[in-house]
Design a protein around this motif. Structure first.
Motif, PDB file in Angstrom:
ATOM      1  N   LEU A  30     -20.707 -25.585  50.205  1.00 37.44           N
ATOM      2  CA  LEU A  30     -22.046 -26.179  50.124  1.00 37.44           C
ATOM      3  C   LEU A  30     -23.075 -25.416  50.964  1.00 37.44           C
ATOM      4  N   VAL A  31     -22.619 -24.808  52.045  1.00 32.01           N
ATOM      5  CA  VAL A  31     -23.594 -24.278  53.012  1.00 32.01           C
ATOM      6  C   VAL A  31     -23.513 -22.756  53.089  1.00 32.01           C
ATOM      7  N   PRO A  32     -24.599 -22.108  53.554  1.00 33.26           N
ATOM      8  CA  PRO A  32     -24.553 -20.644  53.748  1.00 33.26           C
ATOM      9  C   PRO A  32     -23.488 -20.275  54.782  1.00 33.26           C
ATOM     10  N   ASP A  33     -23.037 -19.074  54.712  1.00 37.43           N
ATOM     11  CA  ASP A  33     -21.990 -18.621  55.639  1.00 37.43           C
ATOM     12  C   ASP A  33     -22.404 -18.811  57.101  1.00 37.43           C
ATOM     13  N   ALA A  39     -36.040 -28.638  47.886  1.00 37.19           N
ATOM     14  CA  ALA A  39     -34.837 -29.467  48.011  1.00 37.19           C
ATOM     15  C   ALA A  39     -33.765 -28.745  48.794  1.00 37.19           C
ATOM     16  N   ASN A  40     -33.073 -29.463  49.652  1.00 36.52           N
ATOM     17  CA  ASN A  40     -31.923 -28.871  50.331  1.00 36.52           C
ATOM     18  C   ASN A  40     -30.810 -29.912  50.501  1.00 36.52           C
ATOM     19  N   HIS A  41     -30.273 -30.340  49.382  1.00 34.00           N
ATOM     20  CA  HIS A  41     -29.237 -31.361  49.397  1.00 34.00           C
ATOM     21  C   HIS A  41     -27.942 -30.875  50.036  1.00 34.00           C
ATOM     22  N   LYS A  42     -27.589 -29.618  49.754  1.00 33.06           N
ATOM     23  CA  LYS A  42     -26.255 -29.162  50.138  1.00 33.06           C
ATOM     24  C   LYS A  42     -26.092 -29.054  51.656  1.00 33.06           C
ATOM     25  N   VAL A  43     -27.093 -28.503  52.306  1.00 36.42           N
ATOM     26  CA  VAL A  43     -26.983 -28.404  53.757  1.00 36.42           C
ATOM     27  C   VAL A  43     -27.128 -29.778  54.401  1.00 36.42           C
ATOM     28  N   GLY A  44     -28.019 -30.580  53.847  1.00 34.01           N
ATOM     29  CA  GLY A  44     -28.194 -31.934  54.378  1.00 34.01           C
ATOM     30  C   GLY A  44     -26.883 -32.716  54.397  1.00 34.01           C
ATOM     31  N   GLN A  45     -26.067 -32.493  53.381  1.00 30.59           N
ATOM     32  CA  GLN A  45     -24.781 -33.194  53.297  1.00 30.59           C
ATOM     33  C   GLN A  45     -23.935 -32.963  54.553  1.00 30.59           C
ATOM     34  N   ALA A  46     -24.063 -31.781  55.121  1.00 29.98           N
ATOM     35  CA  ALA A  46     -23.198 -31.428  56.261  1.00 29.98           C
ATOM     36  C   ALA A  46     -23.712 -31.975  57.593  1.00 29.98           C
ATOM     37  N   GLY A  64     -33.519 -34.318  49.749  1.00 28.91           N
ATOM     38  CA  GLY A  64     -32.174 -33.900  50.140  1.00 28.91           C
ATOM     39  C   GLY A  64     -31.260 -35.053  50.479  1.00 28.91           C
ATOM     40  N   PHE A  65     -30.074 -34.651  50.898  1.00 29.31           N
ATOM     41  CA  PHE A  65     -29.038 -35.598  51.277  1.00 29.31           C
ATOM     42  C   PHE A  65     -28.940 -35.672  52.800  1.00 29.31           C
ATOM     43  N   THR A  66     -28.199 -36.692  53.264  1.00 30.62           N
ATOM     44  CA  THR A  66     -27.979 -36.861  54.702  1.00 30.62           C
ATOM     45  C   THR A  66     -26.530 -36.682  55.126  1.00 30.62           C
ATOM     46  N   GLY A  67     -25.607 -36.799  54.181  1.00 29.27           N
ATOM     47  CA  GLY A  67     -24.219 -36.988  54.574  1.00 29.27           C
ATOM     48  C   GLY A  67     -24.031 -38.369  55.199  1.00 29.27           C
ATOM     49  N   SER A  68     -22.799 -38.682  55.555  1.00 27.59           N
ATOM     50  CA  SER A  68     -22.532 -40.003  56.134  1.00 27.59           C
ATOM     51  C   SER A  68     -21.219 -39.969  56.900  1.00 27.59           C
ATOM     52  N   PRO A  69     -21.206 -40.478  58.142  1.00 31.86           N
ATOM     53  CA  PRO A  69     -19.934 -40.527  58.874  1.00 31.86           C
ATOM     54  C   PRO A  69     -18.952 -41.540  58.296  1.00 31.86           C
ATOM     55  N   ILE A  70     -19.434 -42.467  57.450  1.00 33.29           N
ATOM     56  CA  ILE A  70     -18.563 -43.574  57.037  1.00 33.29           C
ATOM     57  C   ILE A  70     -18.499 -43.757  55.533  1.00 33.29           C
ATOM     58  N   TRP A  71     -18.872 -42.730  54.799  1.00 34.62           N
ATOM     59  CA  TRP A  71     -18.834 -42.904  53.348  1.00 34.62           C
ATOM     60  C   TRP A  71     -17.450 -43.342  52.877  1.00 34.62           C
TER      61      TRP A  71
END
Lengths: 330, 330, 330, 330, 330, 330
Positions: free
Chosen positions: D90-93, D71-78, D129-136
């Protein structure tokens, strides 16, 4: 512009048409769905006598009533039912004849075809009615039918009705089959199947009567959304579930009003139908035909009820906006 | 002392009885409701051969299984049904004969009488089963039957079943008719009527299966309260309403598990039946007979299900207090 | 003495005010909640030209309409929102300027202050509107905001709005902030927090619109009971949940009327709001201000709807008894 | 044969993997959905060091744990979010870098592609994982977005994710995007739209987590029926609506367990999800992948809960019959 | 032919009868249920002065009002209650006397007998009222009464009321006891018991007021079905459950309108009573007596309410069909 | 660490304590709530004989049972009730004496004070019990009490109980008054009022028994949230509403199990209480005292039930997380 409000004359067959027409006009109706039983409309008479149709129209016009739809549920029932004693009281003597099933069904089919020709003479674009069903008795009970039994029955149905629908097509009249227990289709999924059995031919659509769907647990609005282009006529009739823990839904055979029934028909607006949702559903699909009051309520005086029903339907009906949400239909 | 938990063998007719018995014993069952189809129980064979019944009992005893009830639903169905092609697959060839309706009904009645005599030989005090119905196809649909049609049908029912029940009385065996769609009684009020048609004779009572009442909207506990002295047998079977807005309740003809159905049968405890209330209802009326699992669940492996069902029923059943609340029954 | 019924002019910005006023008068309205967009009310024009306000009042008076409330939701939205392209269509060009966020927010704040001064000139005691929110996008979604992020945002909100509210106080006009998704407060608990952020200053209260609470699952009457002294204005607008199993509540972004939405706005009385309870709630807290119809219904012709809504509100409103139950408020 | 029960390691990132693995084995889990945060799984380390993946698998094998999903939700969010301060945590440095949005998004996309390559090395066929969204932020609130804004956002989403999915295809690994608020899809209809935006490419399917649908009012089973071929992974997580009249559904931003929330996450079986229906839905569509417990319950000790959840899932899962009802899927 | 609509004068005892009569006539009432308190009706005066009754009837006739029913709830309460300080305000001074319980009860009984004689003089066929109860305080609470305590109380009740009912019989007037908390009967089953205690004598029947049954969870229609021949009078009064999680049903002692109450009385049509079902129930049992508005609504101006209630009842009442469904009563 | 599970010995007063203790230990209980009736605990004997308390503790210790709570509901009832014949069976002969009300109340008060001193000797920190009420009979019924009647009664209550609570304070024991019909407090709002009448003194808190709140329509969790610091003891007892349309809620006077009742008590887990929510509510407020099974179920063998109840409570109880959500309490 609101839809026309009609009175379905079937439950008033004991009232001579001229008397009924006068009353209907007073109650505020704008037309009738004229039924082919009692003296309201006689198919063979109407076809044989060129003065018959104009005289009927004239009689109704005196009460400012139109006839956009005629109905022949009783004969339709015999077209693909297994015939038994009950059918004798449904059909004219000349259709019943010697009562042998195959002959009755054949003559019923011919009478239905004739009904479409009469509609044309009356200027009515729609005939409403029943179909009967070779397998109604298997819908519930034991043993359940095998799929091939159902498939065969659908073929019988198509074979019996296609010639009638050919006549309808030639007459420029559509058949608004009323989805109703006892018929080839009685709910959403059976309506899908019946339409498929006819390859979706254009002459065949539905009379939408939410009361029969309601007590079965089917949402009438879902029916509209599933068949937006096949709603050819609408009955306004209410129903209420009266489940008390002791009554169940398979109780339609008790007399109307009997408290052992698990559902009852009601004057429109006094039952469980969500008319607000139904009306919006009709607007969504762009239905612009008439709304016919099919009045049944075992607990109310029928003349009081027919009058209040007409007012109810007029209040119910409103205009959708110019930019209709039916754009979202898909 | 908890009630005996039985397995109704009907849905396992494809499994040889010795194999099924071994499994049932492992799953924890204490007996079977042995069905007169497949190789599980053969009526004429059992009456003709004095060794047949002891051999069956012996076979079952090896798995520690009792036989307090035998079942003959399929032949019972033909006793007062209008006979059609579907019945050929329900009855033995010697009952079907030439398939002419009157003869089939007559031979089915004789077979049912024989079933009661076989029960006596097996030491089973109860035969469960169906009755068929001359008027099932009129329960819903169009046109509704006139009251005299119903009255006539009840007379036919009584005329067909009274001789069978005389045999039952002579054999000291009771008939636990399963209240079920397709039969002369299918809900609370029709059970009242059927009992009246037989003048309430003692040999005739009910197999109580809450699943068939549940989807109709009838509260199973009200049924128990209405007929406290006529519950002769109990089926444990669950059902769930799956009304989605598109499916309705008249959908039992679609295959099990088909999502177009508005209700489904389920492994006990996984549906909508309030088993806590049912069990208390049985305690209230003092029912101390067996609880037979009639297992149907289109979504579950049947062996997994039959095992969990046995455990479920054992957990479900508990002792009422010594001073039972059935004192309030009235 | 019943409350005044107003028409909220926002959804009619495409209709010139004189035309709208004539219609509103015919429909039975007693006043308008005049909106600062379209030609209905122009803030800078109104402040710069001493004849502007009297002319507006005069125009409305010709249709017997009062103006107890004016509205400026669109500019308010920009006061503490993160600014993006959508805001350009909300605010006048001179507020948008070069579109750089900090400047837009600053000019929006000045425009809101000006709105209060214009209200004073019009004799309107209340300005209704939105606030925007620095953290709306965190209300749902991922990741959830840390408490300090929320705390910071509330401080920004207070910093932006306190100067505007100072102007309001000086003008003797109150701000009736509409609790609404997208704003600093959108339900009961966020309204608590927002009020606290302003230390409960008297100029700041709420426009109570039950439709926005209803679809969130919040009981509008509980909102009234929680803030009895802060209801400064009321919108009459209905909403209905249309959850079908497939639609959810986060669907407000689909167009009005789209069947994928899980809720819809409706003409008052045709949705799910319990208006009887709302009206009694208003009586309990002693609210005696106007009731403004904020009309939205994607399934109904808007002129038909605006007329029926006015009648609906008049029927709805009734007098509480002299000895009011608000004595129990505490 | 029951499905594998996994523990989703995300909420245990504070526990070293070896400690967690030992506990998970004791609790009865058969595998883990290994998360790319904490020390559980490090993407760049795993790709750079050929011994890394085998060592992880070996560590887990000691507790008899498999790794069918990472799973890699956190990076996917970005990947397609508007980047703000919250994303730094959420993401590595090395993904955050200087924090400039376009760069963060680009590096996040590369990290996601790398995650798929690491999955291949671990023998895991699915990345969740997640995708993030430009319009959430436009999903609810004011003003509603115009259709073209939504269309543009979907194009951005496709443009950002297509290259990542190309990598997934080349690695033979599928992306099980978790439908969740804050993402490009969060309910049934938005999932339709997102799938269309990618032209339905095979690498892209869904992690089905009924808890996020439940509180929105969406029936999880309808989701399964709509996307029978796109359920690539399943999360077992429960949720309960706690609407009290004062709390609403837009309250996910309050801390877990806060009574102002209108819904709460719960240990599986202790909330409002109809797991019986969910499991049958999974059987209907033929899903045979793992069931991963994503454990959240603010009112229960997490170790107690993780253990009971594993037992709950095992009891929940049962075999469908050989002749599966999925035949009716259409 | 619709039923007469009466106004129950009890809650208007502060309004002189001539003033009230004028208002009632204007509101549309056709008669009154005249109460023996205030100046509306004085029992001893009425019996002593032969001109009293004609004068009252004359006064009412001037407003076209009939008096088919008179009421004496307050004195009836004292007939078999344990007397305490509260009763002093219920009864005339000459009934209270020295306040010693046995004497008060005796004099109250004599006053009730006198009330029946006065009814005869007024031509009213029905007296409505309360009975009091020796055991009301044991209905809920601790410890529960033993069955013999209940049996003794019922004997006391019968002993006290039989002589009064003898007088009623001689006067040709019936007693319509109002089933109500605080009385010997307050729900369906206690009404059964009370009727039995009087051996079902014909003079004793019920005033049916659905509001008191509703909040207890009793379906008013079931009450009508249970006692079809004993409904001697009907009160039209609405009630609504206002359970918020914090309020309960044992809250009738808080003042009307207090939000801590779990139920409230309401102007007819604005509460929870299913009036459609009540009216049909009255039609089913063939009730053709008057409908008396007993108006209570803490949230509405009483004059506004009394007027709207009269219109509501007139709209509510409709004719059953000639062939009444009461044929099914059994 | 889970809470102690106790058996409330009241309903087992017919079983000698040594026999009951042995059974309770076998069923899995960890202690008892010892009741001052039967031979379980005798107040005067216990105070007079220094060996009595140690002997009781010793007897119970042989079955590994603790005594953290003792109960004296029956005598407490007499402290401020109007005394009638029913009370004779509640109190010891020496409390009843000549039965004159004032004396009985006085001696009951002294006995309650003595009970607190006995608790101290037994090392029990809590006495549970009832209070009686001067105005219970006015809670429902007619006429409603005036506010000053209620105020006077609360003063009487405080006057009677304050001296007892002084003794409790001196003994270092708290009074856990059971909120229950028939007492000074029986729901949430009456509990508020009672607590105020005692100026909130610390010795006075509540025994929380959700069953009594449930049938009144009060949410037990709301009670916990309202009085987080005053829950001094908990009873585990279930109740189910059995409203059939004919039964109502004011039916507690019918015998347990009688189907005319509208609610029934049930073995825990078999009724309508949402135990998941109750347990979480107890965790939220940080309650860490015992959970005492007060077992009543008219439809189940009591020994079977007491055993299953103990297991039920143990399964029910779980640890909240270290960082408890009670932080949100406010």
């Amino acid at each position: 512009m609101p839809r026309q409000v009609l009175l379905f004359t079937g439950p008033w067959a004991d009232v001579p048409l001229d008397v009924l027409a006068a009353k209907a006009g007073e109650w505020g109706y704008q037309g009738v769905e004229l039924c082919c039983w009692g003296d309201h409309l006689e198919v063979q008479h109407g076809l044989a006598d060129d003065g018959y149709a104009p005289a009927k129209l004239d009689l109704l016009a005196r009460a400012d009533l139109h006839v956009p739809v005629i109905a022949n549920h009783k004969v339709g029932q015999a077209v693909c039912d297994p015939i038994d004693a009950r059918h004798q009281s449904l059909v004219p003597d000349y259709v019943w004849g010697d009562g042998k099933p195959a002959g009755v069904r054949q003559r019923a089919a011919e009478e239905m075809a004739a009904t479409f020709r009469l509609a044309e003479k009356l200027g009515a674009g729609v005939v409403s009615g029943f179909t009967g069903s070779p397998i109604w008795s298997y819908v519930a009970g034991y043993p359940a039918p095998k799929p091939d039994v159902i498939a065969d029955a659908l073929k019988q149905f198509a074979k019996a009705w296609n010639p009638i629908l050919d006549t309808a097509r030639d007459a420029g009249v559509r058949f608004a089959f009323e989805v109703h227990p006892g018929q080839i289709a009685f709910d959403l999924y059976s309506a899908e199947v019946a339409l498929d059995a006819l390859n979706g031919r254009e002459e065949f659509g539905f009379t939408f009567d939410p009361s029969h769907l309601h007590w079965q647990g089917v949402d009438p609005v879902e029916f509209l959304r599933r068949f937006p282009d096949r709603i050819y006529h609408v009955h306004v009739k209410d129903a209420v579930l009266t489940l008390t823990g002791r009554s169940g839904v398979l109780t339609g055979y008790w007399p109307s009003g009997d408290p052992r029934r698990g559902f009852q028909f009601r004057s429109p607006g006094r039952g469980g139908i969500d008319w607000e949702a139904v009306l919006r559903g009709l607007n969504e699909i762009g239905y612009d035909g008439p709304l016919a009051v099919d009045w049944h309520d075992a607990g109310m005086d029928r003349e009081f009820g027919a009058a209040e029903a007409c007012q109810f339907v007029k209040r119910l009906d409103f205009d959708p906006p110019a930019r209709s949400p039916q754009a979202f239909r898909g």
